[in-house]
Design an enzyme around this catalytic site. Structure first.
Site, PDB file in Angstrom:
ATOM      1  N   HIS A 147       7.761 -68.189  -5.114  1.00 49.91           N
ATOM      2  CA  HIS A 147       7.417 -67.141  -6.066  1.00 49.91           C
ATOM      3  C   HIS A 147       8.173 -67.266  -7.383  1.00 49.91           C
ATOM      4  CE1 HIS A 147       6.536 -62.722  -6.981  1.00 49.91           C
ATOM      5  NE2 HIS A 147       5.353 -63.269  -6.735  1.00 49.91           N
ATOM      6  N   HIS A 199       3.229 -56.679 -14.509  1.00 52.75           N
ATOM      7  CA  HIS A 199       3.495 -57.705 -13.498  1.00 52.75           C
ATOM      8  C   HIS A 199       4.964 -58.109 -13.576  1.00 52.75           C
ATOM      9  CE1 HIS A 199       3.156 -61.742 -11.503  1.00 52.75           C
ATOM     10  NE2 HIS A 199       2.397 -61.026 -10.703  1.00 52.75           N
TER      11      HIS A 199
END
Length: 583
Positions: free
Chosen positions: A259, A490
């Site tokens: 990630h 985000h």
């Protein structure tokens, strides 16, 4: 009603928004409340999360909800009909616990029900079948004056080197001081020799086009976590580009992901590190709120200097090398050597990473929330009346927290975030206020992207049902201060503030969402920390910026120029955050 705009025509309901809809729109945007989109779009042409795939699927086969499904009489997590339990914006594998993922794996038939979109809030981003493709082809151009402004911005008066991404569709003044990926890769920042891109979701074709023409054939290493079919898809994307090579991050613990979002940029003039929150896809750089930390240009050390030279007071150089070494990849050895050869002494942030594994002894404090705990104990000053200083966490995905706060959030995780100085203080369960900023359904509906923005906000209904207690901590997304209230976040940020929300003890921007997979969870009576995923962020501490008071002031947009600008940190959203249900 038929409306027309820059992206074509679309239809919205003529019904007015009811009070009932307004009330429920302040629920957290769980799966069942976001299964409404429009238009017909092909699926993503790149490997991505299940949540993003679900978003594309919903565009192709929109689910219509009845007004009854938005009733305010019962909590949102119990609205899901039994026959629809597998249909949500599936929780990202980086954030969901194994037992939850296994239960959500089954697919079920979509049942259509009627839901009228309020006239007041048309779905702005579902207007055309080819919108996603048009977005990929959209050219981002920069005038010479804008390029000069960007250069002045990066080399001038931003002591924190913390930026937001540019957002299409907001007042232009709010993009002053923001960056697009093409700005970051611009020749203004250096004459590129080679680069490495670490990320989760990658559209290779789009990525190559973000580099200036003269740099598109320079060596590019892509570090990813794809396996099997998705890995084959990623490699197939890169076949036309002979300059691209790959490094597959090892993910030995089930349900972990790669990630981390980082760029390593080697120039003729030196080296630059960029740590950010955006996937390498067009949508993430278009109409979302994203964060970037852009390092100074690190000069090459004189020949003969040892690798330990050029270290910063924050130990950023050695920590970055440790992080890259954790991949155990020959492909990254070259970059480790290059970092050794450069002077990173001007760095003023601390690196905070997560790498998959089970850690014991002193290794426990190298990664995840225990790494944050260690940094705060060693470098943050003790705060007077610290039990009244709240914690604020803001993120785009939520994992399984357990049956109540004592299982993780208000125990080991909170203990790490409230650490300060060498003092050891034990707080009762959730004594310290915790504010969790996560978009509501109404935030999503009124966003620049409309309902498809929910594809980047994965919080499955099944997980939400198990942790209704968590929702009392939720606060709405609002960013009037940066003009980004309608740009769905985000970005992921965590900080600790004074009770009046005017001072910041520390600030973290990171790829890590609110999950045990990202931050780690203690096992074996606290003797072992288990982390599933790779994550990376940077921590801002007042002491690293020469402040001896132990806090930054909360910065405001368009502050007058002042000599002590390093004392004002530019928080990207409104404070204090507004709790769900409040007016």
């Amino acid at each position: 009603m038929l409306q027309e705009g820059a992206h074509g025509k679309w239809t919205v309901s003529s019904s007015d928004e009811s009070a009932e809809e307004n009330s429920d729109s302040e629920k957290p945007c769980t799966s069942s409340l976001l299964d409404a989109a429009c238009g017909r779009t092909s699926g993503p042409q790149y490997p991505c999360s299940e949540a993003r795939k679900a978003a594309h699927k919903r565009k192709a086969s929109p689910l219509k909800l009845t007004d009854k499904s938005l009733s305010t009489e019962t909590p949102p997590a119990v609205k899901q009909r039994p026959g629809q339990e597998g249909l949500g914006w599936c929780l990202s594998s980086s954030d969901e616990e194994p037992e939850d993922q296994q239960k959500h794996a089954q697919e079920e038939t979509v049942k259509e029900e009627k839901y009228d979109v309020p006239k007041k809030h048309p779905l702005k981003f579902c207007q055309d079948d080819k919108l996603s493709e048009n977005l990929k082809e959209e050219e981002y151009s920069v005038t010479s004056s804008e390029a000069q402004d960007t250069w002045d911005l990066v080399t001038g008066g931003n002591p924190f080197r913390f930026f937001l991404t540019k957002v299409s569709g907001i007042e232009q003044s709010y993009n002053s001081g923001a960056l697009h990926i093409k700005d970051i890769l611009s020749p203004l920042f250096g004459t590129l020799i080679s680069s490495a891109q670490f990320n989760y979701c990658i559209d290779v074709r789009w990525l190559v086009k973000q580099y200036p023409q003269e740099f598109r054939k320079k060596p590019l290493l892509i570090v990813h976590g794809e396996k099997r079919e998705s890995k084959a898809e990623l490699i197939a994307q890169a076949r036309p580009y002979e300059n691209i090579s790959f490094c597959q991050a090892k993910l030995d613990i089930a349900f972990g992901t790669h990630h981390t979002k980082m760029m390593l940029l080697l120039y003729e003039e030196g080296l630059r590190v960029v740590i950010h929150t955006s996937n390498l896809i067009a949508e993430d750089w278009h109409q979302k709120t994203q964060g970037i930390w852009l390092s100074p240009l690190y000069p090459r050390l004189p020949k003969g200097e040892s690798g330990s030279t050029g270290e910063s007071a924050t130990h950023f150089k050695s920590d970055l090398i440790s992080y890259l070494t954790a991949y155990s990849s020959p492909a990254l050895k070259e970059w480790i050597d290059l970092i050794q050869e450069h002077d990173l002494s001007e760095t003023r942030v601390y690196l905070l990473g997560s790498t998959p594994g089970r850690y014991q002894g002193s290794d426990k404090e190298k990664w995840g929330h225990l790494r944050l705990r260690k940094l705060l104990k060693e470098h943050a000053l003790s705060i007077p009346a610290q039990e009244s200083w709240p914690l604020v966490g803001q993120f785009s995905s939520i994992g399984s927290m357990g049956a109540d706060g004592s299982k993780w959030l208000c125990s080991e995780f909170q203990e790490s975030l409230v650490a300060a100085g060498s003092s050891v203080t034990t707080f009762r369960k959730c004594d310290i206020p915790i504010h969790l900023v996560y978009p509501t359904v109404n935030n999503v509906r009124q966003s620049l992207e409309g309902y498809p923005a929910g594809g980047s906000l994965p919080y499955s209904i099944q997980t939400a049902q198990k942790q209704l207690w968590l929702h009392s901590y939720f606060h709405k997304w609002s960013a009037e201060v940066t003009g980004r209230t309608h740009a769905i976040p985000h970005i992921k940020t965590y900080m600790r503030l004074s009770p009046d929300f005017q001072k910041i003890a520390w600030f973290l921007v990171t790829s890590a969402n609110l999950s045990k997979a990202a931050w780690g969870a203690l096992e074996k009576n606290g003797s072992q920390l288990m982390i599933r995923s790779y994550e990376l962020g940077v921590l801002f501490l007042p002491s690293a910026f020469g402040l001896d008071k132990g806090y930054f002031h909360v910065g405001r947009k368009k502050l007058p120029e002042r000599k002590d600008s390093a004392t004002y940190f530019p928080v990207p959203y409104d404070l204090p955050p507004e709790q769900y249900g409040s007016k």
